[in-house]
Scaffold this active site. Structure first.
Site, PDB file in Angstrom:
ATOM      1  N   GLY A  34       0.804  -1.236   0.000  1.00 11.26           N
ATOM      2  CA  GLY A  34       0.000   0.000   0.000  1.00 11.26           C
ATOM      3  C   GLY A  34       0.828   1.273   0.000  1.00 11.26           C
ATOM      4  N   LEU A  38      -0.577   1.604  -7.274  1.00 15.20           N
ATOM      5  CA  LEU A  38      -2.010   1.300  -7.218  1.00 15.20           C
ATOM      6  C   LEU A  38      -2.451   0.944  -5.800  1.00 15.20           C
ATOM      7  CD1 LEU A  38      -2.420  -0.734 -10.542  1.00 15.20           C
ATOM      8  CD2 LEU A  38      -2.556   1.734 -10.145  1.00 15.20           C
ATOM      9  N   TYR A 165      -3.649 -11.209 -17.964  1.00 13.51           N
ATOM     10  CA  TYR A 165      -2.834 -12.348 -18.406  1.00 13.51           C
ATOM     11  C   TYR A 165      -2.789 -13.470 -17.367  1.00 13.51           C
ATOM     12  CZ  TYR A 165       1.424 -10.141 -16.249  1.00 13.51           C
ATOM     13  OH  TYR A 165       2.347  -9.577 -15.406  1.00 13.51           O
ATOM     14  N   GLY A 207      -5.892  -3.535 -16.542  1.00 12.19           N
ATOM     15  CA  GLY A 207      -5.031  -3.382 -17.717  1.00 12.19           C
ATOM     16  C   GLY A 207      -3.943  -2.378 -17.375  1.00 12.19           C
TER      17      GLY A 207
HETATM   18  C1  HXC Z   1      15.999 -11.218 -14.934  1.00 14.25           C
HETATM   19  C2  HXC Z   1      16.035 -10.806 -12.668  1.00 14.25           C
HETATM   20  C3  HXC Z   1      15.671  -9.455 -12.874  1.00 14.25           C
HETATM   21  C4  HXC Z   1      15.469  -9.017 -14.230  1.00 14.25           C
HETATM   22  C5  HXC Z   1      15.899  -9.764 -10.741  1.00 14.25           C
HETATM   23  N1  HXC Z   1      16.158 -10.940 -11.338  1.00 14.25           N
HETATM   24  N2  HXC Z   1      15.594  -8.839 -11.665  1.00 14.25           N
HETATM   25  N3  HXC Z   1      16.174 -11.681 -13.670  1.00 14.25           N
HETATM   26  N4  HXC Z   1      15.652  -9.941 -15.209  1.00 14.25           N
HETATM   27  N5  HXC Z   1      15.101  -7.776 -14.496  1.00 14.25           N
HETATM   28  C6  HXC Z   1      16.540 -12.197 -10.670  1.00 14.25           C
HETATM   29  C7  HXC Z   1      17.917 -12.095 -10.008  1.00 14.25           C
HETATM   30  O1  HXC Z   1      18.949 -12.378 -10.917  1.00 14.25           O
HETATM   31  C8  HXC Z   1      17.805 -13.161  -8.928  1.00 14.25           C
HETATM   32  O2  HXC Z   1      17.937 -14.452  -9.479  1.00 14.25           O
HETATM   33  C9  HXC Z   1      16.344 -13.057  -8.495  1.00 14.25           C
HETATM   34  O3  HXC Z   1      15.636 -12.437  -9.588  1.00 14.25           O
HETATM   35  C10 HXC Z   1      16.167 -12.231  -7.245  1.00 14.25           C
HETATM   36  O4  HXC Z   1      16.736 -10.963  -7.480  1.00 14.25           O
HETATM   37  P1  HXC Z   1      16.762  -9.855  -6.313  1.00 14.25           P
HETATM   38  O5  HXC Z   1      17.213  -8.584  -6.908  1.00 14.25           O
HETATM   39  O6  HXC Z   1      17.492 -10.423  -5.125  1.00 14.25           O
HETATM   40  O7  HXC Z   1      15.202  -9.836  -5.956  1.00 14.25           O
HETATM   41  P2  HXC Z   1      14.422  -9.038  -4.852  1.00 14.25           P
HETATM   42  O8  HXC Z   1      15.293  -8.024  -4.175  1.00 14.25           O
HETATM   43  O9  HXC Z   1      13.677 -10.040  -4.054  1.00 14.25           O
HETATM   44  O10 HXC Z   1      13.382  -8.177  -5.769  1.00 14.25           O
HETATM   45  C11 HXC Z   1      12.278  -8.765  -6.346  1.00 14.25           C
HETATM   46  C12 HXC Z   1      12.054  -8.210  -7.751  1.00 14.25           C
HETATM   47  C13 HXC Z   1      12.085  -6.667  -7.779  1.00 14.25           C
HETATM   48  C14 HXC Z   1      10.729  -8.794  -8.231  1.00 14.25           C
HETATM   49  C15 HXC Z   1      13.182  -8.727  -8.668  1.00 14.25           C
HETATM   50  O11 HXC Z   1      11.826  -6.195  -9.089  1.00 14.25           O
HETATM   51  C16 HXC Z   1      11.083  -6.066  -6.823  1.00 14.25           C
HETATM   52  O12 HXC Z   1      11.378  -5.885  -5.640  1.00 14.25           O
HETATM   53  N6  HXC Z   1       9.863  -5.722  -7.314  1.00 14.25           N
HETATM   54  C17 HXC Z   1       8.784  -5.169  -6.476  1.00 14.25           C
HETATM   55  C18 HXC Z   1       7.938  -4.167  -7.200  1.00 14.25           C
HETATM   56  C19 HXC Z   1       7.505  -4.534  -8.587  1.00 14.25           C
HETATM   57  O13 HXC Z   1       8.056  -5.445  -9.236  1.00 14.25           O
HETATM   58  N7  HXC Z   1       6.500  -3.787  -9.074  1.00 14.25           N
HETATM   59  C20 HXC Z   1       5.948  -4.010 -10.403  1.00 14.25           C
HETATM   60  C21 HXC Z   1       4.627  -4.708 -10.308  1.00 14.25           C
HETATM   61  S1  HXC Z   1       3.832  -4.411 -11.801  1.00 14.25           S
HETATM   62  P3  HXC Z   1      19.289 -15.348  -9.303  1.00 14.25           P
HETATM   63  O14 HXC Z   1      18.900 -16.668  -9.881  1.00 14.25           O
HETATM   64  O15 HXC Z   1      20.329 -14.598 -10.080  1.00 14.25           O
HETATM   65  O16 HXC Z   1      19.566 -15.395  -7.821  1.00 14.25           O
HETATM   66  C22 HXC Z   1       2.905  -5.688 -12.249  1.00 14.25           C
HETATM   67  C23 HXC Z   1       2.059  -5.337 -13.442  1.00 14.25           C
HETATM   68  C24 HXC Z   1       1.388  -6.539 -14.056  1.00 14.25           C
HETATM   69  O17 HXC Z   1       2.912  -6.721 -11.673  1.00 14.25           O
HETATM   70  C25 HXC Z   1       0.567  -6.250 -15.279  1.00 14.25           C
HETATM   71  C26 HXC Z   1       0.876  -5.064 -16.099  1.00 14.25           C
HETATM   72  C27 HXC Z   1      -0.082  -4.816 -17.169  1.00 14.25           C
HETATM   73  P1  NAP Z   2       4.316  -1.017  -7.449  1.00 12.76           P
HETATM   74  O1  NAP Z   2       4.130   0.424  -7.127  1.00 12.76           O
HETATM   75  O2  NAP Z   2       5.692  -1.497  -7.727  1.00 12.76           O
HETATM   76  O3  NAP Z   2       3.650  -1.850  -6.296  1.00 12.76           O
HETATM   77  C1  NAP Z   2       4.148  -3.042  -5.772  1.00 12.76           C
HETATM   78  C2  NAP Z   2       4.107  -2.935  -4.271  1.00 12.76           C
HETATM   79  O4  NAP Z   2       4.355  -4.226  -3.715  1.00 12.76           O
HETATM   80  C3  NAP Z   2       5.154  -1.990  -3.705  1.00 12.76           C
HETATM   81  O5  NAP Z   2       4.563  -1.101  -2.795  1.00 12.76           O
HETATM   82  C4  NAP Z   2       6.139  -2.909  -3.005  1.00 12.76           C
HETATM   83  O6  NAP Z   2       6.676  -2.282  -1.848  1.00 12.76           O
HETATM   84  C5  NAP Z   2       5.236  -4.071  -2.613  1.00 12.76           C
HETATM   85  N1  NAP Z   2       5.992  -5.310  -2.429  1.00 12.76           N
HETATM   86  C6  NAP Z   2       6.803  -5.925  -3.317  1.00 12.76           C
HETATM   87  N2  NAP Z   2       7.350  -7.010  -2.761  1.00 12.76           N
HETATM   88  C7  NAP Z   2       6.866  -7.099  -1.496  1.00 12.76           C
HETATM   89  C8  NAP Z   2       7.071  -8.002  -0.437  1.00 12.76           C
HETATM   90  N3  NAP Z   2       7.872  -9.064  -0.570  1.00 12.76           N
HETATM   91  N4  NAP Z   2       6.416  -7.792   0.729  1.00 12.76           N
HETATM   92  C9  NAP Z   2       5.596  -6.712   0.866  1.00 12.76           C
HETATM   93  N5  NAP Z   2       5.362  -5.818  -0.106  1.00 12.76           N
HETATM   94  C10 NAP Z   2       6.002  -6.008  -1.282  1.00 12.76           C
HETATM   95  O7  NAP Z   2       3.450  -1.428  -8.747  1.00 12.76           O
HETATM   96  P2  NAP Z   2       1.913  -1.202  -9.113  1.00 12.76           P
HETATM   97  O8  NAP Z   2       1.858  -0.950 -10.575  1.00 12.76           O
HETATM   98  O9  NAP Z   2       1.275  -0.240  -8.189  1.00 12.76           O
HETATM   99  O10 NAP Z   2       1.305  -2.662  -8.871  1.00 12.76           O
HETATM  100  C11 NAP Z   2       0.363  -2.909  -7.846  1.00 12.76           C
HETATM  101  C12 NAP Z   2      -0.459  -4.133  -8.187  1.00 12.76           C
HETATM  102  O11 NAP Z   2      -1.196  -3.935  -9.372  1.00 12.76           O
HETATM  103  C13 NAP Z   2       0.362  -5.398  -8.409  1.00 12.76           C
HETATM  104  O12 NAP Z   2      -0.335  -6.519  -7.915  1.00 12.76           O
HETATM  105  C14 NAP Z   2       0.429  -5.478  -9.915  1.00 12.76           C
HETATM  106  O13 NAP Z   2       0.667  -6.794 -10.368  1.00 12.76           O
HETATM  107  C15 NAP Z   2      -0.965  -5.008 -10.253  1.00 12.76           C
HETATM  108  N6  NAP Z   2      -1.134  -4.533 -11.631  1.00 12.76           N
HETATM  109  C16 NAP Z   2      -0.563  -3.372 -12.019  1.00 12.76           C
HETATM  110  C17 NAP Z   2      -0.799  -2.928 -13.304  1.00 12.76           C
HETATM  111  C18 NAP Z   2      -0.247  -1.624 -13.800  1.00 12.76           C
HETATM  112  O14 NAP Z   2      -0.429  -1.321 -14.986  1.00 12.76           O
HETATM  113  N7  NAP Z   2       0.398  -0.821 -12.981  1.00 12.76           N
HETATM  114  C19 NAP Z   2      -1.575  -3.695 -14.174  1.00 12.76           C
HETATM  115  C20 NAP Z   2      -2.111  -4.901 -13.726  1.00 12.76           C
HETATM  116  C21 NAP Z   2      -1.901  -5.302 -12.440  1.00 12.76           C
HETATM  117  P3  NAP Z   2       8.191  -2.602  -1.318  1.00 12.76           P
HETATM  118  O15 NAP Z   2       9.057  -2.658  -2.527  1.00 12.76           O
HETATM  119  O16 NAP Z   2       8.464  -1.468  -0.387  1.00 12.76           O
HETATM  120  O17 NAP Z   2       8.099  -3.897  -0.601  1.00 12.76           O
END
Ligand code: HXC
Ligand code: NAP
Length: 302
Positions: A34, A38, A165, A207
């Site tokens: 949160g 979103l 998806y 979306g």
């Molecule tokens: C390939 C990758 C990578 C990348 C990380 N990894 N980033 N592999 N391409 N871009 C791999 C690393 O090599 C490692 O594998 C493993 O993932 C863990 O990497 P860490 O950096 O240690 O991961 P961590 O710190 O846990 O971070 C998790 C994360 C990061 C998912 C990689 O991006 C994150 O914290 N994201 C949170 C927010 C987020 O993603 N928001 C977007 C949501 S949008 P190995 O094997 O090397 O150890 C969304 C929209 C959906 O979901 C729909 C849209 C329309």
């Molecule tokens: P975002 O800002 O990156 O949101 C992801 C949130 O998840 C962050 O606040 C992050 O906070 C938290 N998070 C990640 N790993 C976590 C963990 N291990 N424990 C607790 N919190 C964690 O991206 P967003 O676009 O708003 O996405 C929000 C949701 O909408 C997601 O479910 C995404 O799949 C969905 N969605 C987004 C879109 C889009 O177009 N934006 C479309 C379809 C669906 P910390 O990194 O501080 O933990």
């Protein structure tokens, strides 16, 4: 041929609050992730409708800023740092929420991880990283909140944020597609199993809604998302955060008490006009695409 420039302007989203300020006044809702994007937008919507909101995430600084924003709306709000991958941290989240707010009525499974990667380049750790946040995180939080509600004998609502998806699949986001499909299965399974307890389980599949978290990981170049919106979204635009927040408030509230096991899509009609959000990227030269994906990876230690 119709292009996005000839899409007629549709009605624009209403700016003023849509719901009465006391719609959720007796509700305590946890929103995972949160603190940003979103999740923050939905938390704002819930606060405006009178809910007490508890946000969680891994980054305490980000949570602190989000709490200030939410408190300015007037509600009782808490931030509890928590990694949803860890069941023990989720148990602590539930315990501290009950200590600070007295109870829990609802959960929004919003926390997620995602990145673009060709499947043949994906490591086992990369698959784990996303699946553990999205699927395990949602299951951990849902089971813990469900146990609390069942023990209290109280009704409640669990809302999970998916993406179209989840059922179509998509190129280049394999771990996320697998994990979101799992959360959809959880939603439908528990809707049936927990219906007798008055616990409703629903989902929203948004979306494209621009956020820093998603765009920095899923949009290598601005022209690619522009092309995607033009080709795939019949309404010719991306979503506005308030539109998603309104839908979330509706599904969390007593305005929708018979809604259970549903997944509501909010994507301007895009999945019906072409499945797989990032499948469009397959049209690009694969080697160039892989270079772009690699350039998006955070540098080690950053
Ligand atoms: C390939 C990758 C990578 C990348 C990380 N990894 N980033 N592999 N391409 N871009 C791999 C690393 O090599 C490692 O594998 C493993 O993932 C863990 O990497 P860490 O950096 O240690 O991961 P961590 O710190 O846990 O971070 C998790 C994360 C990061 C998912 C990689 O991006 C994150 O914290 N994201 C949170 C927010 C987020 O993603 N928001 C977007 C949501 S949008 P190995 O094997 O090397 O150890 C969304 C929209 C959906 O979901 C729909 C849209 C329309
Ligand atoms: P975002 O800002 O990156 O949101 C992801 C949130 O998840 C962050 O606040 C992050 O906070 C938290 N998070 C990640 N790993 C976590 C963990 N291990 N424990 C607790 N919190 C964690 O991206 P967003 O676009 O708003 O996405 C929000 C949701 O909408 C997601 O479910 C995404 O799949 C969905 N969605 C987004 C879109 C889009 O177009 N934006 C479309 C379809 C669906 P910390 O990194 O501080 O933990």
């Amino acid at each position: 041929m119709t292009t996005s420039s000839s899409v007629r302007p549709a009605r624009t989203p209403r700016k003023e609050p849509v719901f009465p300020p006391d719609l959720l006044s007796d509700q305590v809702v946890i929103v995972t992730g949160g603190g940003s994007g979103l999740g923050l937008a939905m938390s704002q919507g819930l606060c405006r409708a009178g809910a007490q909101v508890v946000i969680c995430g891994r980054n305490p600084e980000r949570l602190g800023k989000a709490v200030e924003t939410l408190r300015s709306l007037g509600g009782k709000v808490s931030a509890i740092p928590c990694d949803v991958r860890e069941p023990a941290e989720i148990d602590r989240l539930v315990q501290q929420t009950v200590e600070q707010h007295g109870k829990i009525d609802g959960l929004v499974n919003n926390a997620a991880g995602n990145f673009l990667c060709a499947a043949e380049d994906l490591s086992a750790g990369g698959f784990d990283a996303v699946v553990k946040i999205v699927l395990y995180g949602s299951v951990n939080a849902t089971l813990a909140v469900g146990k609390h509600l069942i023990a209290r004998g109280a009704p409640g609502s669990v809302l999970s944020i998916l993406t179209p998806y989840a059922w179509t699949g998509s190129a280049f986001v394999l771990p996320s597609a697998c994990a979101k499909a799992g959360v959809l299965a959880m939603t439908r399974s528990l809707a049936v199993e927990w219906g007798m307890y008055g616990i409703r389980c629903n989902a929203i599949a948004p979306g494209p809604f621009p956020t820093e978290g998603a765009w920095s990981r899923l949009v290598p170049e601005a022209s690619m998302i522009e092309g995607l919106v033009e080709q795939r979204v019949p309404m010719g635009r991306v979503g506005e955060h308030s539109e998603l927040a309104n839908l979330a408030v509706f599904l969390m509230s007593d305005a929708s008490p018979y809604q259970n096991g549903d997944c509501v899509t909010i994507d301007g009609g895009s999945w019906l006009s072409g499945a797989g959000e990032f499948s469009e990227y397959t049209r690009y030269d694969r080697e160039r695409l892989k270079l772009l994906f690699r350039a998006m990876r955070p540098k080690k230690g950053s």
